[in-house]
Scaffold this motif. Sequence first.
Motif, PDB file in Angstrom:
ATOM      1  N   ASP A 113      16.210 -29.026  57.044  1.00  0.00           N
ATOM      2  CA  ASP A 113      17.566 -28.724  57.512  1.00  0.00           C
ATOM      3  C   ASP A 113      18.291 -30.008  57.896  1.00  0.00           C
ATOM      4  O   ASP A 113      18.920 -30.111  58.959  1.00  0.00           O
ATOM      5  CB  ASP A 113      17.540 -27.735  58.675  1.00  0.00           C
ATOM      6  N   ARG A 134       8.868 -19.757  56.062  1.00  0.00           N
ATOM      7  CA  ARG A 134      10.117 -19.962  56.791  1.00  0.00           C
ATOM      8  C   ARG A 134      11.226 -20.539  55.913  1.00  0.00           C
ATOM      9  O   ARG A 134      12.359 -20.686  56.365  1.00  0.00           O
ATOM     10  CB  ARG A 134       9.886 -20.910  57.967  1.00  0.00           C
ATOM     11  N   LEU A 135      10.911 -20.910  54.681  1.00  0.00           N
ATOM     12  CA  LEU A 135      11.851 -21.638  53.841  1.00  0.00           C
ATOM     13  C   LEU A 135      12.551 -20.743  52.832  1.00  0.00           C
ATOM     14  O   LEU A 135      11.993 -19.744  52.365  1.00  0.00           O
ATOM     15  CB  LEU A 135      11.130 -22.762  53.100  1.00  0.00           C
ATOM     16  N   SER A 162      15.731 -23.969  55.501  1.00  0.00           N
ATOM     17  CA  SER A 162      15.197 -22.778  56.166  1.00  0.00           C
ATOM     18  C   SER A 162      15.870 -21.511  55.629  1.00  0.00           C
ATOM     19  O   SER A 162      17.035 -21.519  55.236  1.00  0.00           O
ATOM     20  CB  SER A 162      15.421 -22.869  57.675  1.00  0.00           C
ATOM     21  N   ARG A 249      18.103 -25.621  66.327  1.00  0.00           N
ATOM     22  CA  ARG A 249      16.730 -25.393  65.858  1.00  0.00           C
ATOM     23  C   ARG A 249      15.742 -26.082  66.781  1.00  0.00           C
ATOM     24  O   ARG A 249      15.992 -27.188  67.268  1.00  0.00           O
ATOM     25  CB  ARG A 249      16.558 -25.923  64.427  1.00  0.00           C
TER      26      ARG A 249
END
Length: 676
Positions: A113, A134-135, A162, A249
Amino acid sequence: MRLRNLATMASVLPFLLPAVPALAQEQDKGPVIVVTGQGLEQTPATPAYDVIEIEREKIVSGSSGRIEDVLGSVAGFQQFRRSDSRSSNPSAQGVTLRALGGNATSRALVLLDAVPIADPFFGYIPLSAVAPERLKSIRVTRGGGSGPFGSGALAGAIELESADAATLGLVSGQASINSRAETELSGTVAPELGDGFAVVSGRWDRGKGFYTTPEEQRVPATVRAKFDSWSASARVVQPIAENLEIQLRGLAFEDQRVLRFAGADTSSEGQDISARVVSRGPWQVDAVAYAQWRNFTNKVISSSTFNLSLDQKDTPSTGLGGKLEIRPPVGEDHTLRFGADYRRSEGDLAEDSYNAATGALTAHRFAGGVNTDLGLFLEDDWELGPVTLTGGVRADHYQIEDGYFRSVNAAGATTIDNTFDDRSDWTVSWRAGAVFEATEGLRLRGAAYTGLRLPTLNELYRPFVVFPVTTQANAELGNEKLQGFEAGIDWQATENLNVSLTAFDNEVKNAITNVTPDPVNAPNTRQRQNIDAIKAQGIEFATQLAFGQISFDGTLAYTDAKMQGSGIQAALDGFRPAQTPEWAASGTMSWRPAEGMTFAATLRHVGLQYEDDQENDALPAATTVDLFAQIPLVDKLSFVGRVENLFDETIVTRNQGGSMDLGVPLTVWGGFRYGF
């Protein structure tokens, strides 16, 4: 200390963010609020460089369930060693592209990110903290220079994006167990939150591991490569105005491993936070600020007496930085972007040395320093019908300061107390390229570029031992500088067939590598040195085929990489860099007979490599086959089966005078997924 670092991060924010609200005010008024959780769109000339996109469907279909397995589908991607993030020393997890070699430090810039995730002290990538589930996507740019990416993108850049709430669903998770009773457990909750969303995710991996030591070399002190790691992340994305959003984040992780011998414990941990503001109006803006805290510990056990010989008990480090990119409205034919990025890396090492024969303490050692880099960049893409031109320039002001190395003997007397001169300078890099849409489906491209990488604190100040080899640090190391060019073709032959071919010539001047200064009298003593250059020429091939329910994705890379040395390094001239194969290939055949159902087989090959700069210790070529299957059961629940190294290929990951470590053997996984 961390409160002080937070204050430092806060001081960076005013530098990066003041333009964002003002620019946002110039956006058109309207009722539509779009929240993506991503950065700005790629510019028109992105295809001028050698770019490979990996979509989520492939990201979550790896046989090992780990990010390095996913990235391994791009030929030319490699870690310093062939070990994965369960069985390697974390400090050896540097990544590179284009077989440009390395010394465990990353020559490729890895961004999550838009935030660099390399360890501030060592330069390695905390792969176990990056959970593939998570991607949303991965973009790999091989070569391309520093440009707007930032310094460190010497061999290219790997951009991890993400996934948003729409991609993840409200609740998702998976649980698996393998043939050694090792387990993986992860879960994600991604609710809508106002006009935006939040994502909270956790993952835990544990297991007794496998024997990395060949059976014939095992001794009573030999143990399995036990591992126990967890990571947790949280992300909030919210609109703060029309076409303006903020992304927050946080990430925390810890990884415990045992390497080769009982007591050879290693650990890494980290905490990251970042704030990002993205404006998508006429004045487009992407601003990010971040702070990172990391630590690493490592105990080295003698392979002759099996006593503790080194205890690297504390290596705290901090990374602070940010980036501001602005794209003003300059007309339909131009995409102009300019901005600045900043990174500060600070770290210290505290370790104890022991006499391996007697177990007696011999010395306390301390080392550390501070590296900073401020970059200014300007780049423009110009669309001229079927031709798109791009060009950019970058100026970096770097500082290497506060470096020291101190040694205190067991009696408390200081035996070495070195402080090293501060140094700073400006350096300029550039890149340029062109894309020509020759016909519908046929694209020609070419690019030339330069790049920069500063030596890490680890390379400058920290000596280390991987018995029987001692590698010395070098506080006089200079910056690595890349110059390269490439030409390629992208051809969509039919709706179901895409082919890409790239030829490249890259040269890393002042390349930092581990050199054996006196191979005859001290064959086990090395030092980090700048050699004249590493020159790499090669070709990269990629193809995608789709025939109904069946598809194939493949990549192939051939690289002729040679070191250039003179003076005391003349003996290296013409040798291949350590850990660098000529051939690398990956191919995946997939069958998707129904929605949510996938069967895939992946064949990977990595060619002969050498452990050392003298080409004495070979790592034989290895070819592996992996399997993956996902079968829907009910609602969003699926069964998942995976097989690593189906034919139990022997993968030599380290060879120092015949003392070897091995990679993952045949491993079978079974488990369940919900929401994928």
